[in-house]
Design an enzyme around this catalytic site. Sequence first.
Site, PDB file in Angstrom:
ATOM      1  N   ILE A   1      27.416  39.281  -4.638  1.00 20.23           N
ATOM      2  CA  ILE A   1      25.979  39.547  -4.544  1.00 20.23           C
ATOM      3  C   ILE A   1      25.731  41.043  -4.649  1.00 20.23           C
ATOM      4  O   ILE A   1      26.269  41.838  -3.862  1.00 20.23           O
ATOM      5  CB  ILE A   1      25.425  38.998  -3.217  1.00 20.23           C
TER       6      ILE A   1
ATOM      7  N   ASP B   1      28.162  39.274   0.793  1.00 21.01           N
ATOM      8  CA  ASP B   1      29.449  39.611   0.174  1.00 21.01           C
ATOM      9  C   ASP B   1      29.192  40.337  -1.142  1.00 21.01           C
ATOM     10  O   ASP B   1      28.706  39.747  -2.104  1.00 21.01           O
ATOM     11  CB  ASP B   1      30.233  38.313  -0.058  1.00 21.01           C
ATOM     12  N   HIS B   2      29.542  41.625  -1.166  1.00 18.73           N
ATOM     13  CA  HIS B   2      29.238  42.445  -2.353  1.00 18.73           C
ATOM     14  C   HIS B   2      30.128  42.114  -3.545  1.00 18.73           C
ATOM     15  O   HIS B   2      29.883  42.581  -4.650  1.00 18.73           O
ATOM     16  CB  HIS B   2      29.383  43.928  -1.996  1.00 18.73           C
ATOM     17  N   ARG B   3      31.160  41.294  -3.351  1.00 16.86           N
ATOM     18  CA  ARG B   3      31.971  40.870  -4.491  1.00 16.86           C
ATOM     19  C   ARG B   3      31.161  39.950  -5.413  1.00 16.86           C
ATOM     20  O   ARG B   3      31.428  39.891  -6.616  1.00 16.86           O
ATOM     21  CB  ARG B   3      33.226  40.135  -4.019  1.00 16.86           C
TER      22      ARG B   3
END
Length: 527
Positions: A501, A497-499
Site C-alpha cells: 500500500i 503495509d508499505h510493501r
Amino acid sequence: MSEVFAIPPLGENVESGDLVKVLVNPGDAVSAGQPLLEIETGKATVEVPAPRAGRIGRLLVSPGTKVTVGQPVFEWAGEGGDAVQSPVVPTEPREAPSRAEGVAETTFPLPALGENVERGTIVKLLAEAGAEVREGQPLLEIETGKATVEVPSPRAGRIAEWLVRAGETVVVGGAVLRWATGDGAPTVRPAPSAAPPPAPAPPARAAVAAPEPAVEPPPAAARAGVPVPAAPSVRRFAREIGVDISAVKGSGAGGRITIEDVKRHARQINTGRAVRTHCALEAEPLPDFTRWGPVERESMSTIRTITAEHLSRAWATIPHVTQHDKADITELEALRKRFAPRAEAAGGRLTLTAILLKIVAAALKVHPKFNASVDMPGRAIIYKKYVHIGVAVDTPRGLLVPVVRDVDRKNIIQISIELTSLAQRAREGKLSPDELQGGTFTVTNLGAIGGSFFTPIINAPEVAILGVGRSAMENVWSGPESVCRPRMMLPLSLSYDHRLIDGADGARFMRWIVEAIEEPMLISLEG
C-alpha cells in the site's frame, strides 16, 4: 577399489534435503535400483536408489540431518564385507564429461542484473538450443521489476540445452543453460540416479585427513544412534514445517517430543530470525535489577507470550506507515443514541465500533488492496473475496482479537449482537481457536480508555489496521458560511503495509472512511 555413495541430483534447482530415513544397514547386500534413502526436498519425499549392486559399509550421516547433492552418505564395503576407507568425493562444481569423445558440458549462471536485484523473470529466449553464439551476443531478456534487460553471452560457443523457459523466475547465480564444447557432438547428461565417479584413492594418511563436507553436528542422541523419542505423526509434522526434530527439546515423559514442543521450537527460531533480520542484533542481557532495589518476577502468560512473539515478528518484517485523520461524528453519534434501544432489544449494544465495522467492510470492497495479504516468498498478492474483521478486545488475560465474519453481508444490528457476544466470551476466556483466526483487517478502539492518535501494529498476515481514539468536542470551521461550531471529532490512525500500500492509497482509504462516517449514505452509494 574404494568408493563412497554420494547424494545424486534430486531434481531441477534442488541442492539439498532432509534425510528422513536410511533404508539399509551396514553390511546389507543391495541390488541395483534398490531404495537406499528417503530424502525430503521441500517439495516431496523421494527415494534414492542404489546405482549398482554391492554391500553397504559405514554410514556417514544420521537421519534427521540436512544433506546436499554430492555429499557422501555411506561407504561401499569391500569383497569381504569390511568397510573400505575412502576419500570424500569433492562437491565443488566441475565440468561433467559427456559420453561423447572430446565433448564437455558446463553451465552458464545468470549474472548480476543490478544493485539489489536478486532475481528476474525470463521474458524471452533469444537463441535456440544447438545454436552457435558469439561472445557478447544477447541470449535472453530478463524483467527485473525495474526494467527489462538483455543478458549477453560471456563467450563464443554452442548452446547444448536451455535449463529455463520464458515466464520462469530465476535467481542471480542460477544456471540458465548448458554449453557444448569440443567436436560439437550432442551432449548426454548423466542419469539422475548415477553416483559421481570415485576419485583416485590418495595415500592412507591423506584419506584420514581429508576434510568432509560441513554438516551441522546432530545432538548427542543422534550421534550415538539413539532414535529421537517422538511419534511418527510428530516427526511428519516437524518435516512438513521444516524443523530438525533432533534439535527439539521434549517436554513429555522421558523427554518425549510432542507437536506443541515442535511448534514452540519453530516459534523460537522464527522470532529470533525476525528480530535479527530487523536489527541484526540480539537483545542485550538484562542487568541485575536487585542492585538498586527490590523486584518481583512474574512469568509471562501464554497469551502475553504469543502476543509478544506475534507482534515482534510483525513489527520486524512489515514496513509500517501510520496515517492520521479526524472524522466529525456529531450526527452519527446522535443516530447511534437514537437507535441504541432497538439494538438492545435484539440482544446487542449499538457501539461506535459496531458501526465502524460496517463502514470498514464497505471501504474494503472499494479498496481491495486493504483486504489482501503479501506473499513475499511467492512474490504474489493474495486478494481475499471475503470480509472478516478482527476487533481487539482488552481482557484480564491479555489482548485478544476475535473475528466477526462476513461483515459485509450483515446489517449493523446483526454485527452489534455478534460483537457483544464475542467480546463477552473473550473476557470470560470462552472463545474457540477458530474465532481468533481468519481475519482480513483489524479495528482497535481505545476510545473507552482515552487518548487520541496512536500507531497500531499490523496484525499479520493482514496488511492494515485502524486505530480509534477517544472522541472530543472541538471548535471546527465548517459549513458554507465557514462558521466555527462545536463538533464531536473522532481521531483515527491507519497503519498499513508499505510493501503493498502506497501513501496515496492510504490517504484515499482514510478519506473514504472519514466521509462515510460523516455521510453514511456513501455506504449505500459506493460500498
